[in-house]
Structure formats: C-alpha cells, structure tokens
Design an enzyme around this catalytic site. Structure first.
Site, PDB file in Angstrom:
ATOM      1  N   GLU A 287     -11.611   3.304  -3.186  1.00 41.97           N
ATOM      2  CA  GLU A 287     -10.928   4.415  -2.538  1.00 41.97           C
ATOM      3  C   GLU A 287      -9.826   4.932  -3.447  1.00 41.97           C
ATOM      4  O   GLU A 287      -9.242   4.162  -4.234  1.00 41.97           O
ATOM      5  CB  GLU A 287     -10.335   3.981  -1.191  1.00 41.97           C
ATOM      6  CG  GLU A 287     -11.345   3.548  -0.149  1.00 41.97           C
ATOM      7  CD  GLU A 287     -10.681   3.046   1.120  1.00 41.97           C
ATOM      8  OE1 GLU A 287      -9.434   2.896   1.098  1.00 41.97           O
ATOM      9  OE2 GLU A 287     -11.386   2.787   2.110  1.00 41.97           O
TER      10      GLU A 287
ATOM     11  N   LYS B 230      -6.238   5.779  -4.501  1.00 42.80           N
ATOM     12  CA  LYS B 230      -4.919   5.236  -4.151  1.00 42.80           C
ATOM     13  C   LYS B 230      -3.902   6.378  -4.200  1.00 42.80           C
ATOM     14  O   LYS B 230      -3.555   6.860  -5.264  1.00 42.80           O
ATOM     15  CB  LYS B 230      -4.498   4.112  -5.107  1.00 42.80           C
ATOM     16  CG  LYS B 230      -3.226   3.400  -4.655  1.00 42.80           C
ATOM     17  CD  LYS B 230      -2.833   2.297  -5.596  1.00 42.80           C
ATOM     18  CE  LYS B 230      -1.675   1.491  -5.030  1.00 42.80           C
ATOM     19  NZ  LYS B 230      -0.564   2.293  -4.506  1.00 42.80           N
TER      20      LYS B 230
ATOM     21  N   ARG C 105       3.301   4.536   3.264  1.00 47.07           N
ATOM     22  CA  ARG C 105       2.413   3.916   4.254  1.00 47.07           C
ATOM     23  C   ARG C 105       2.832   4.359   5.649  1.00 47.07           C
ATOM     24  O   ARG C 105       4.022   4.321   6.005  1.00 47.07           O
ATOM     25  CB  ARG C 105       2.480   2.397   4.119  1.00 47.07           C
ATOM     26  CG  ARG C 105       1.331   1.629   4.768  1.00 47.07           C
ATOM     27  CD  ARG C 105       0.106   1.654   3.907  1.00 47.07           C
ATOM     28  NE  ARG C 105      -0.928   0.746   4.377  1.00 47.07           N
ATOM     29  CZ  ARG C 105      -1.175  -0.441   3.811  1.00 47.07           C
ATOM     30  NH1 ARG C 105      -0.476  -0.861   2.782  1.00 47.07           N
ATOM     31  NH2 ARG C 105      -2.155  -1.183   4.272  1.00 47.07           N
TER      32      ARG C 105
ATOM     33  N   GLU D 148      -1.893   6.878   4.905  1.00 50.76           N
ATOM     34  CA  GLU D 148      -0.933   7.159   3.843  1.00 50.76           C
ATOM     35  C   GLU D 148      -0.457   8.597   4.024  1.00 50.76           C
ATOM     36  O   GLU D 148      -1.269   9.537   4.024  1.00 50.76           O
ATOM     37  CB  GLU D 148      -1.578   6.985   2.479  1.00 50.76           C
ATOM     38  CG  GLU D 148      -0.607   6.979   1.323  1.00 50.76           C
ATOM     39  CD  GLU D 148       0.048   5.627   1.090  1.00 50.76           C
ATOM     40  OE1 GLU D 148       0.991   5.572   0.275  1.00 50.76           O
ATOM     41  OE2 GLU D 148      -0.386   4.637   1.714  1.00 50.76           O
TER      42      GLU D 148
ATOM     43  N   GLU E 247      -2.749   7.707  -7.929  1.00 46.38           N
ATOM     44  CA  GLU E 247      -2.293   6.642  -8.835  1.00 46.38           C
ATOM     45  C   GLU E 247      -3.449   5.874  -9.447  1.00 46.38           C
ATOM     46  O   GLU E 247      -3.323   5.340 -10.538  1.00 46.38           O
ATOM     47  CB  GLU E 247      -1.388   5.665  -8.082  1.00 46.38           C
ATOM     48  CG  GLU E 247      -0.058   6.245  -7.636  1.00 46.38           C
ATOM     49  CD  GLU E 247       0.799   5.212  -6.942  1.00 46.38           C
ATOM     50  OE1 GLU E 247       1.967   5.058  -7.316  1.00 46.38           O
ATOM     51  OE2 GLU E 247       0.297   4.539  -6.018  1.00 46.38           O
TER      52      GLU E 247
END
Length: 900
Positions: free
Chosen positions: A542, A544, A549, A603, A702
């Site tokens: 997935e 990032k 969060r 997120e 990221e």
C-alpha cells in the site's frame, strides 16, 4: 536486774531464725521483768540493736506448686518472703492442716537444722496431714501436732513449732530471661499443659537424631501448608504492620498479615508512597513487577474498591487517555504552593534539588504542625487530583493552589515527594505501562478475585517457579490483549474484580468510542528483506501517506449510526474531534446504508482540491489543533482509509487482512478528494515491488507499507510494532534504514548569527524498560533561521534548573540549558556508530558503549508523538545492527512483536 533482762532477751533472740515474714511468737515473760525493761529504755534499745546484729539474714524460701497442685489446691495464696529488701513474686502454696480454722494468725517456720544457705533455696513444699482448708495461716501451727507424741501435753511457751520441709519434684521455672535452663522432662503426658509439651519436645530433641528431626519438621510444614491452602480466607487480622514499616518488597509477602491496613479500610496513601519509593530504588524490572504485585494483592484482598485508583496513580493518570484529563499545574505554581506552606522562597526550592518532589519532601519533614490533619488515604488523593484537573474558569489557579496546599500539609514521610510528582505529571520511577499491567496480572493470578471475592490468598502454593511463571505469562497476555481492545481501566478493573481475569475478554470488548493503540510497522531498507519475511506467504503493498494517523469511530443504536457521537482519535489516543469538524460533516457520504457502527483506521493527509495533489505533512501541521471552526479552515484534508477494525457490533481485528479489506470495499463509498481507499497492489516479485514503489514516490507518498494478506500473520495486532507489517520509505534505500524520533533534553547557546537563539541541542532516545532518556546525539544542522527562532521560543517554556534524575548522559555533553522531555523531533543521519560517550542502547550491543547518530540533521517536529512514543533504545540497537557494515559481524537482536 540487768542480768535477768539479758537472759530473757537472749532466750527470745535465739529461736528467731525463721524463713517467713510472720512476726516471731515470743514466749511469755514475767510481768516484773517486763516492767524493768520498760524502765530501762536505753538498755532496751541497745538490746534490740544487738538482736538484728546477732540474728543471721533470713533464708529466702520460694514456695511453688506444679500445674497439677494448682488445679487441685485452687487459688489460695500466702505471703511472699522478702530477700535483700526486694520482693520476689512467686506462687503461694496452700497449707494443709487437719484443722479447718481460718483465723488470720501467722506462725513462725524454721528452716531445717544445719542449713546455712542464704541466697538460693530450692523449691520447698509444706506438707501436713489432715484435710484441706482455705488460706488460713494458723493452720500451719496446728499441723505440727502430727510430729509430736499423741499424749503430749500443751506445749510450753519456749517450744518451737516444727514444720516438715521436703524437696519438690516439680520442675523449676525461671522468671528472669537470664537463667534459661532446660526444664526436666515430665513423665506424665496425660495433660496438655504448655510446660509438659515443652518438656516432651526437649526430651524428643535429646534422644532423636537431627536428621530425623529435620525430616519430621519438613513433613509437618508440608502438612500445615496443605491445610492452610484448604482453609477459608480470613482477612480479619487484629495486628497490622505500622505504615512506616510497610514493605511490599518482602520475599515472603502475605497480602493480609504484611499489610498496613485492615479489611474494609481505605488504603493509606503512605502505603502507595512506600511502594513507589521501593520501586524507585530498584533497577531490575522483574523485582519492580514483584513489588507492585504484592501491593496490589493486598488491595485486592482487603480493599478492592481502591484497586482502580491504585493502578491509575501508578500510571500517573486520572482517566483514560482519550478523555484528555490533565492537571495543568505548572512547576512554578507547585513551587509557590510548597513555599507558602513551608516558608521557602522560589529561589531556595529551585536551588535545593533538581527533583521538585524530593525538595518538597525535605521541606515537609522539617515542618511541624500543632494540630496535624488526618492522614491521607488513596481514594482521597485520587479524588482531589481529579477535582484539580476539572477546575477551570476565573481564579482556577488560586483554587488549585489552595487544594494542593491542603493535600501537602497532610503528607507524611515520602507522601509529599510522590504527590508533587503526580501533580507534575512526571512520576519517573521506572514504572512503565506494560510493567503495571504485568504486575496487575501477577497479583490477580496469585490472589485471584472473582464473583465470590477473594477465596484464595496464595494460588502459587504447591506450584513450582516455572509453573507459576507460565501461569502469570498466560494471564498477562489475556490482560494486555483485552486492554488493547478496551483501553479503559474504568471498565477493565471492575470487570476483573467481579468476574475474574479469565473472563475479561467476554466482558471488555472493542466498541466504538474507545480508541485503540494502532498497529505499527517495522522498517526495512532492502526489497529483498520483504521476501525473506513473507517467504511462501501472500502479501500486499500500500502507499504510505505522509499525514497524520486518524482513527474514526461511529457508534450506533437500533441499527442507525449516531453521527452526533462520532469521534476522531490520533495514534496516541488523543481526541482530535474538534480538530477535524470537516471530516465529521462528510461522514454520511462515506457510510453505505448497511453500516450502523464502525471503527476505521485511516490517514488524514493535506490535500490540494484544485490540483488533486497530496501536500507535505508540514502543511497539515499548520491546522489549528483544537476547537477549529470549519469556516476558518484553510488546509483541506483527504482521508485515505486502509483498514476496517469494527463493523456493525462485531470486532474484525482477528480476521485476516483479505477479509477486512473486502468488507471495507463492500460497505463504504469513495468520494474523490474526501474519502479514498489506500492505493494497494498484490505483488509477487521484486520488480513489481520496485515499480509500485516508484509510483508511490511520484504520487507524493513516503514509500510503501507491506502487509501479510492471508494466514495467521495477517491479523490486526493492536498496540504492537509487528513484523507482519513492514514499511519501506524512499530515503531508506540510502543511509540509515529509518528516521529517528528523538526527545530534546538540553540546548546550547548559539554563536555568531545564532547568538540570540539556541544553536545546538542534545537529544535522547527512550529506554522503555528503565523509563529513562539516554543521550543519542548533539544536533546543530537542518534548521532555518525561522525554525531556530520558533524552536527556541518553545524550548524556553520547558527550561529546568537541573537534569532530571532519569536523564542518562556523559559529563562531556552537559548543555548550557536543561529542558524537560516534552518535544519530539524527527532526525535523519548518515549512519549509526558505537559511542563511548553517548548512552543510547548502552549494553544492548556493546557492554560499555552506546550508539550515536553520525551527521544527524533536523527533519521536522513530531507534534503527533509524545516523549513516551519516541524511538526506543531497542529500536536504535536494531537499526545499528541492520547496517551492512555491521550486519555480518554482529549477532542480531531477538525480533519480537512486543506491546509498545
């Protein structure tokens, strides 16, 4: 006349050697001689003086009886002789006589002829024929008739009374502890008197070999332990340990006999203070857990209603983390409260001790009060702290100080130190959350509560150390897992007391409104590590996202979602509902009609709605943190949902990721720019992973999150940094495998253009086991001028006069200014190296060296992390060993998915 008087006096004095205190019976004296004695007063006085000189000292005679004689004779007593002017207390014998006369006359008793003993006289018994009588002293004189002829006429006045004296066969007892002689064995064991039991035991020891005695003692002890295990629990103990001597660190601790309070009484606050004091002086984690578990055992057995305040105060909390209930007492206000009570100035308190709690204790011990207040109880302190935390509005600071003073003046011994530390919010005694949960599990295992209360004080009796440890580990796993799903001690502790530890999962479950500690991932820097970890297992990748969060909870009732009670929580369980009002407004667009309650792991990412691009985290951090108004929001967010933990009253954390992801896509909608599922792809080769990694970087992400898709490793491990999730960032491919979140503990004054600000900083990592901060590196690069100004202003609010006792550093790195551990910064470095000066992870890789960052540089502030969530010493050691230059030469640390 003088000659006649001397003759009479000499005859009177001669038979005066008696052994009793009764006055001597004088023979009859002619009246003429008596009158002459009265006329000659001076001569009589000289004669009386000569009487005391001529007569020898009276021989002391103890008359004692055996236990059988006492029972037979009753309670009759006679006077005790006086020896050397001091009264000796002994049992008085019954005098037997054929006469029943009870007149209170006292007769003279002479010792056997030829007896010259003056000090020690053996026990004697006065015997006579005839029937028993009461305590008549005259009977002793009548008893002498048995010794004379039957036809004897009336005795003349000069005749002496003869008393038969025999040696007693009863054992001699000693009232003084100086003469501890072994008593002779009693032949008759028909009675159960203590003296006979003692004598029989002594004889048994003399005639039985030592080996047989030890074997019999061991058998008796095991039999006693078995009987004690079967006995019902009795918490009604009259004698309790003084509070100042309370010692839960005792090796053979008993939860009732060794406690300093009785059953049903409120737990003294000094008992908790003594426990924390012993924990502070202990460095071994197992011993810390043992000390705390002993204290909790006593609370469970004697006052179970104080168990919840005890656990909260050990964790230095007042409520669950999501309630955000904080005391809000600055160090200056605490100093002011202490100074007003003790007459100390702020300068004295600052300069006396680096630890304000220790300074408060020293000041309180030197203070004397005429009318001391009642002792503090645990529940009273806990209620007062909650009351202080809820004080708001006008003059709230003055009210808080007054309340603190009322508690402080009632403190005794070490209570003041831990009260002030609790008010500071920094207990710092090496007691982490996992240690408290482990101690609670050990206490509930050894002294198990249940529906019927405590029925067994020591369940470890009869078990070996290994068996008991295995039982405690099993109970700790149940407790920690349940606490992860229901992180509310207000629900967990009452359920533990009411239903027992084994029934906790059935009564404390995951539910919307209770935030969970999220599952975290381990870093990796090489693509090949992914296939080493997930060999022969399916995994998915997935994107990032570089955001914050967000755990979204939507409760419901009657199969309808309750959007009014929906909430958003951060990764550290902080309630961010007021920070994201725009997310709550858009919730109805996310949920399909089939959903009436859920918990989503997401997120929140800053998003440009015009270009449809993801923005960096620094942009998101500019949003207002609390009480934000949607009209004033300038930075929009897009929520990327990647996991479903709870759906329609059912927990999904134990189901594999494949099922959770299918349910997410089935019951929830996507709205571009508002709600989107995390971009994912199931890969099976390194090339696919590398290609997907490049796409994530181009999408302003990221890197990648790699997760097990099916099998036992695909569940959601709450509150764990699990190897079932791996994170691969774009900057991991070069240099250090992960960035480091370090805590600022000191600052250095700047020079040159940085003269007006701090120019360098001392940062540390956290050792969770010891609950201390260990110096990691000195930092001075990566800042802009604006960042230095803002960071200097923020650090000025946390300046302290001296380092905390839980700071570990080398003297060569002492900063110009010490700051409290409050700010977390993200750092990046070229690599990690061993350092003889820095203390990070000391002893984990090298026995006398720590680990330091080489060429560290500042990346950003981590406002979403607390100092307790900073990079741990264990992680620093793992990052060091993961480097190519040391991986082949050093043994890797044991990888374990522990609770964090």
């Amino acid at each position: 006349m003088n000659w006649a008087l001397r003759l009479v006096v000499s005859r009177v004095v001669k038979p005066a050697r008696v052994v009793t205190r009764a006055p001597t019976l004088m023979p009859a004296v002619p009246v003429r001689i008596a009158r002459a004695a009265v006329a000659s007063t001076d001569m009589a006085q000289r004669s009386i003086t000569s009487f005391f000189k001529v007569s020898p000292p009276r021989a002391a005679m103890k008359v004692e009886t055996t236990d059988e004689q006492e029972e037979a004779n009753g309670d009759a007593q006679v006077d005790v002789p006086i020896t050397n002017g001091k009264a000796k207390i002994s049992k008085r014998p019954r005098l037997e006589s054929s006469d029943s006369d009870t007149s209170p006359k006292k007769e003279n008793i002479n010792p056997p002829p030829g007896s010259n003993k003056k000090k020690k006289v053996k026990r004697q018994r006065i015997e006579s024929s005839g029937s028993e009588s009461d305590t008549s002293v005259k009977a002793a004189a009548v008893a002498s008739s048995d010794e004379e002829p039957a036809a004897s006429p009336t005795p003349s006045p000069k005749k002496q009374i003869q008393v038969k004296i025999e040696k007693s066969t009863s054992p001699k007892t000693y009232a003084s502890p100086k003469n501890k002689k072994r008593k002779p064995l009693v032949a008759d064991n028909s009675t159960n008197s203590p003296s006979q039991k003692k004598a029989a035991t002594d004889m048994f020891k003399r005639i039985t070999p030592k080996k047989e005695i030890k074997q019999e003692q061991k058998e008796v002890k095991s039999e006693d332990e078995t009987n004690q295990q079967d006995e019902p629990v009795n918490t009604d103990v009259q004698d309790i340990v003084p509070e100042t001597e309370y010692n839960p660190a005792s090796s053979k601790y008993h939860p009732v006999r060794d406690a300093c309070w009785r059953a049903g009484q409120a737990v003294p606050y000094l008992a908790l203070a003594r426990t924390l004091e012993l924990i502070e002086a202990t460095s071994a984690r197992l011993k810390i857990v043992d000390i705390l578990s002993n204290y909790l055992r006593s609370v469970i057995a004697l006052t179970p209603e104080d168990l919840l305040p005890s656990v909260y105060l050990c964790l230095n909390r007042l409520a669950p983390a999501y309630e955000s209930l904080e005391l809000g007492i600055a160090e200056t206000y605490l100093m002011k409260a202490i100074g007003q009570c003790t007459g100390r100035t702020l300068a004295q308190l600052r300069g006396q001790r680096a630890d304000l709690g220790a300074a408060a204790q020293a000041a309180r011990l030197q203070q004397r009060t005429m009318f001391p207040p009642p002792p503090l109880t645990l529940r009273k302190v806990f209620a007062a702290l909650k009351e202080i935390a809820h004080m708001t509005g006008h003059a709230s600071v003055s009210k808080k100080i007054n309340k603190i003073q009322s508690l402080y003046v009632a403190c005794r011994h070490s209570e003041a130190k831990f009260l002030i530390r609790s008010l500071e919010g920094k207990l710092r005694i090496g007691l982490a959350e996992q240690s408290v949960l482990q101690a609670l599990a050990a206490a509930a295992t050894r002294t198990p509560p249940g529906p019927a209360g405590v029925t067994q004080l020591d369940a470890a009796r009869g078990l070996s150390a290994e068996q008991f440890k295995a039982r405690v580990d099993e109970a700790a796993l149940v407790l920690k897992t349940t606490y992860c799903e229901c992180p509310d001690l207000g629900q967990l502790v009452p359920a533990l007391l009411a239903h027992g530890l084994a029934a906790l999962p059935a009564h404390c479950r995951l539910a919307p409104g209770l935030p969970l500690k999220p599952m975290l991932a381990h870093p990796t820097k090489q693509l090949s590590h992914i296939f080493d970890r997930f060999e022969s297992e399916q995994f998915t990748c997935e994107w990032k996202y570089d955001g914050e969060r967000a755990q979204i909870h939507v409760p419901g009732a009657a199969e309808l979602p309750d959007y009014a009670r929906a909430a958003v929580f951060s990764r550290n369980q902080e309630n961010n509902t007021s920070k994201y009002p725009d997310i709550l407004r858009r919730l109805p667009a996310l949920l399909k009609p089939s959903v009436w309650s859920c918990v989503l792991d997401c997120e929140a990412v800053a998003f440009d709605t015009d270009t449809k691009q993801i923005l960096p985290f620094q942009v998101l951090s500019t949003r207002k943190r609390k009480d934000a108004s949607e009209a004033d929001i300038k930075v929009q967010v897009c929520v990327f949902v990647f996991d479903l933990l709870f759906l329609n009253g059912q927990s999904l954390v134990h189901q594999p990721l494949q099922q959770r992801r299918d349910a997410l896509r089935e019951h929830f909608n996507q709205v571009e720019g508002q709600w989107q599922f995390a971009t994912s792809r199931d890969c099976s080769s390194i090339e696919e992973v590398q290609q997907f990694m490049d796409e994530a970087v181009r999408g302003s992400c990221e890197g990648l999150m790699v997760k097990a898709l099916r099998g036992p490793h695909s569940r959601y491990d709450i509150a764990r940094r699990s190897h079932n999730w791996l994170k691969l960032k774009k900057d991991y491919l070069d240099g250090v495998g992960d960035t480091v979140d370090a805590v600022v503990i000191g600052a250095y004054h700047g020079r040159g253009k940085r003269a007006a600000h701090f120019g360098g900083f001392l940062l540390a990592c956290r050792d969770a086991a010891a609950d201390e901060f260990q110096s990691l590196c000195k930092l001075g690069t990566g800042f802009s001028d604006e960042q230095l100004r803002s960071l200097t202003a923020r650090l000025q609010q946390h300046v302290i006069p001296a380092p905390r006792p839980y700071y570990r550093f080398d003297e060569s790195h002492v900063p110009d200014v010490w700051v409290s551990a409050a700010l977390v910064w993200e750092l990046r470095a070229a690599d990690l190296s061993l350092s003889p000066a820095h203390r990070a992870a000391r002893g984990l890789v090298a026995p006398d060296k720590g680990i330091s960052l080489r060429f560290p540089r500042f990346v950003r502030e981590r406002d979403d992390k607390t100092p307790e969530q900073a990079t741990s010493a264990q992680q620093v050691a793992q990052m060091y060993l993961a480097q190519d230059q040391v991986r082949n030469s050093a043994a890797p640390l044991h990888d374990s998915d522990e609770f964090y």
